[in-house]
Design a protein around this motif. Sequence first.
Motif, PDB file in Angstrom:
ATOM      1  N   ARG A  20      18.850 -76.530  17.145  1.00  0.00           N
ATOM      2  CA  ARG A  20      17.606 -77.050  17.640  1.00  0.00           C
ATOM      3  C   ARG A  20      16.602 -76.240  17.742  1.00  0.00           C
ATOM      4  O   ARG A  20      15.548 -76.739  17.120  1.00  0.00           O
ATOM      5  CB  ARG A  20      18.041 -77.307  19.146  1.00  0.00           C
ATOM      6  CG  ARG A  20      16.927 -77.886  20.230  1.00  0.00           C
ATOM      7  CD  ARG A  20      16.393 -79.064  19.607  1.00  0.00           C
ATOM      8  NE  ARG A  20      16.977 -80.336  19.839  1.00  0.00           N
ATOM      9  CZ  ARG A  20      16.609 -81.695  19.542  1.00  0.00           C
ATOM     10  NH1 ARG A  20      15.570 -81.740  19.156  1.00  0.00           N
ATOM     11  NH2 ARG A  20      17.516 -82.592  19.756  1.00  0.00           N
ATOM     12  N   THR A  23      15.028 -76.986  14.243  1.00  0.00           N
ATOM     13  CA  THR A  23      14.240 -78.202  14.101  1.00  0.00           C
ATOM     14  C   THR A  23      12.770 -77.885  14.703  1.00  0.00           C
ATOM     15  O   THR A  23      12.034 -78.706  14.242  1.00  0.00           O
ATOM     16  CB  THR A  23      14.946 -79.484  14.837  1.00  0.00           C
ATOM     17  OG1 THR A  23      14.887 -79.094  16.276  1.00  0.00           O
ATOM     18  CG2 THR A  23      16.316 -79.502  14.567  1.00  0.00           C
ATOM     19  N   TYR A  24      12.574 -77.071  15.581  1.00  0.00           N
ATOM     20  CA  TYR A  24      11.266 -76.684  15.863  1.00  0.00           C
ATOM     21  C   TYR A  24      10.392 -75.701  15.151  1.00  0.00           C
ATOM     22  O   TYR A  24       9.532 -74.965  15.494  1.00  0.00           O
ATOM     23  CB  TYR A  24      11.218 -76.268  17.382  1.00  0.00           C
ATOM     24  CG  TYR A  24      11.249 -77.393  18.390  1.00  0.00           C
ATOM     25  CD1 TYR A  24      10.102 -77.599  19.265  1.00  0.00           C
ATOM     26  CD2 TYR A  24      12.422 -78.101  18.689  1.00  0.00           C
ATOM     27  CE1 TYR A  24      10.299 -78.614  20.146  1.00  0.00           C
ATOM     28  CE2 TYR A  24      12.402 -79.300  19.583  1.00  0.00           C
ATOM     29  CZ  TYR A  24      11.175 -79.271  20.115  1.00  0.00           C
ATOM     30  OH  TYR A  24      11.391 -80.431  21.037  1.00  0.00           O
ATOM     31  N   ASN A 342       9.725 -85.663  17.688  1.00  0.00           N
ATOM     32  CA  ASN A 342      10.962 -85.785  18.791  1.00  0.00           C
ATOM     33  C   ASN A 342      11.911 -86.708  18.075  1.00  0.00           C
ATOM     34  O   ASN A 342      12.903 -86.306  18.200  1.00  0.00           O
ATOM     35  CB  ASN A 342      10.599 -86.587  20.288  1.00  0.00           C
ATOM     36  CG  ASN A 342      10.056 -85.590  21.097  1.00  0.00           C
ATOM     37  OD1 ASN A 342       9.971 -84.537  20.862  1.00  0.00           O
ATOM     38  ND2 ASN A 342       9.320 -85.957  22.090  1.00  0.00           N
ATOM     39  N   ARG A 345      13.479 -84.354  15.393  1.00  0.00           N
ATOM     40  CA  ARG A 345      14.283 -83.174  15.905  1.00  0.00           C
ATOM     41  C   ARG A 345      15.592 -83.813  16.527  1.00  0.00           C
ATOM     42  O   ARG A 345      16.421 -83.057  16.360  1.00  0.00           O
ATOM     43  CB  ARG A 345      13.534 -82.660  16.946  1.00  0.00           C
ATOM     44  CG  ARG A 345      12.051 -81.769  16.290  1.00  0.00           C
ATOM     45  CD  ARG A 345      11.208 -81.652  17.389  1.00  0.00           C
ATOM     46  NE  ARG A 345      10.142 -80.686  16.763  1.00  0.00           N
ATOM     47  CZ  ARG A 345       9.000 -80.488  17.314  1.00  0.00           C
ATOM     48  NH1 ARG A 345       8.967 -80.828  18.769  1.00  0.00           N
ATOM     49  NH2 ARG A 345       8.105 -79.616  17.108  1.00  0.00           N
ATOM     50  N   ASN A 348      18.129 -83.821  14.024  1.00  0.00           N
ATOM     51  CA  ASN A 348      18.261 -82.522  13.360  1.00  0.00           C
ATOM     52  C   ASN A 348      17.339 -82.196  12.193  1.00  0.00           C
ATOM     53  O   ASN A 348      17.823 -81.464  11.293  1.00  0.00           O
ATOM     54  CB  ASN A 348      19.755 -82.213  13.063  1.00  0.00           C
ATOM     55  CG  ASN A 348      20.189 -80.824  12.775  1.00  0.00           C
ATOM     56  OD1 ASN A 348      19.669 -80.250  14.218  1.00  0.00           O
ATOM     57  ND2 ASN A 348      20.813 -80.305  11.969  1.00  0.00           N
ATOM     58  N   GLU A 350      13.926 -80.521  10.974  1.00  0.00           N
ATOM     59  CA  GLU A 350      12.930 -79.297  11.250  1.00  0.00           C
ATOM     60  C   GLU A 350      11.539 -79.684  11.135  1.00  0.00           C
ATOM     61  O   GLU A 350      11.047 -80.064  10.063  1.00  0.00           O
ATOM     62  CB  GLU A 350      13.225 -78.019  10.422  1.00  0.00           C
ATOM     63  CG  GLU A 350      12.503 -77.019  10.987  1.00  0.00           C
ATOM     64  CD  GLU A 350      12.964 -75.744  10.078  1.00  0.00           C
ATOM     65  OE1 GLU A 350      14.081 -75.746   9.434  1.00  0.00           O
ATOM     66  OE2 GLU A 350      12.079 -74.636  10.119  1.00  0.00           O
TER      67      GLU A 350
END
Length: 399
Positions: A20, A23-24, A342, A345, A348, A350
């Motif tokens: 997670r 992904t950001y 959103n 992400r 999964n 990035e």
Amino acid sequence: MFNLPNEKKYGRIVQTIANRFETYGYEKLKVDAFERYELYANVKTEMNLKETIKVTDYDGELLVVRPDVTLPIAYKYAKQLELAISPSYERYYYVEEVFRQSFEASESIEKMQMGVECFNPSSPLIDAETIALASHALDDLNVTQHQFEIGFATFLKDLLAPFALQEEQVEKIESYVRAKNMAELATYIQTLNLDEETANIIANIPTYYGNFETIAQRLQPYVSNEAVKATLDYLKDVNDYLQLFGVEQHVVFDFGLINRMDYYSHLIFQAYVDGVGKPVLMGGRYDQLGERFGASFPAVGFAFDLDRLMEAVSAVKEDSTAIEITIITEQAYLKEAVQLANELRNRNFEAVIGKNAILETIHTVTLGEEITLQFNGTTERFEQIDDCIAYFIDKQGAM
């Protein structure tokens, strides 16, 4: 030793959170186990320096075994800037043990933390995104019943500034507010010989808790205080962005929230989950910390307490392959950009929003009157966001 009753479960938790974080747009960073004692002695933190484990090197310099992760990361980031070295990355995450001697028999010397430090420009959007990241990580762990308490580091001092209280009086008030001890707070207020209005303001500080609109309305009588007004304006923007990220149901605002870390400068927050009595996460913005190390930079971060999180996690989602995507947009299309990020992400991918995005990827989505995707020198166009998402899902399945 750090006691893990289920190593496989622990590994799955770490991997799920790491996925997670990535992904950001966060890059994993390793932090040294030993740091100079002065690094911690010069900054007030939640820990007593007597809790640190100390050793000496071959030159006789006093070192500590890593009691905190934010400080050494901020220090090294500052030193790179001081030497005119452009940091290779601006978003970092870590999985590290911290070591503190505890005077409670039930507390272990070693604790595992997993967190992020973001050195992007300060803004309500970045702050809201950081909280959304933590909330989405908990969702990935199937910890859907969680709640974030959001406060502002300087709120209490700003609110009390016009009343000419002595520093030790403010600190005493802070201690009672931090402990949510309204009875002792009321007793102490009576010893200060304050006028009725001031006494009522102080007594009500722990009650400024709940949804933002309700608290902001209660604080309207104090917006003539410029610092209080600035705080409310800032947190209103944070609240609006949290709604864009779809995590507002997990958020309450606590204007009596006080963190012992003196380097937090603005937003502060902590997270609770069902079945665990203490926070599983703490974090905040620390825009002035770098100045103590000879540099100036904005930063926000948080850390999960993995020991406590282990108590709350029952099952973990499986992994999938990530693709890196940069989303470029203007303010008018920010809602659509957040929606797209959103959705990606949650599958999964990035995805990082903004022209200053730190990912050097071959996939760049531009949102405007039309949706375009540039990759490997070619351009694709989509009529709707769902079409763009479908494209990436197909691409992911082909990998």
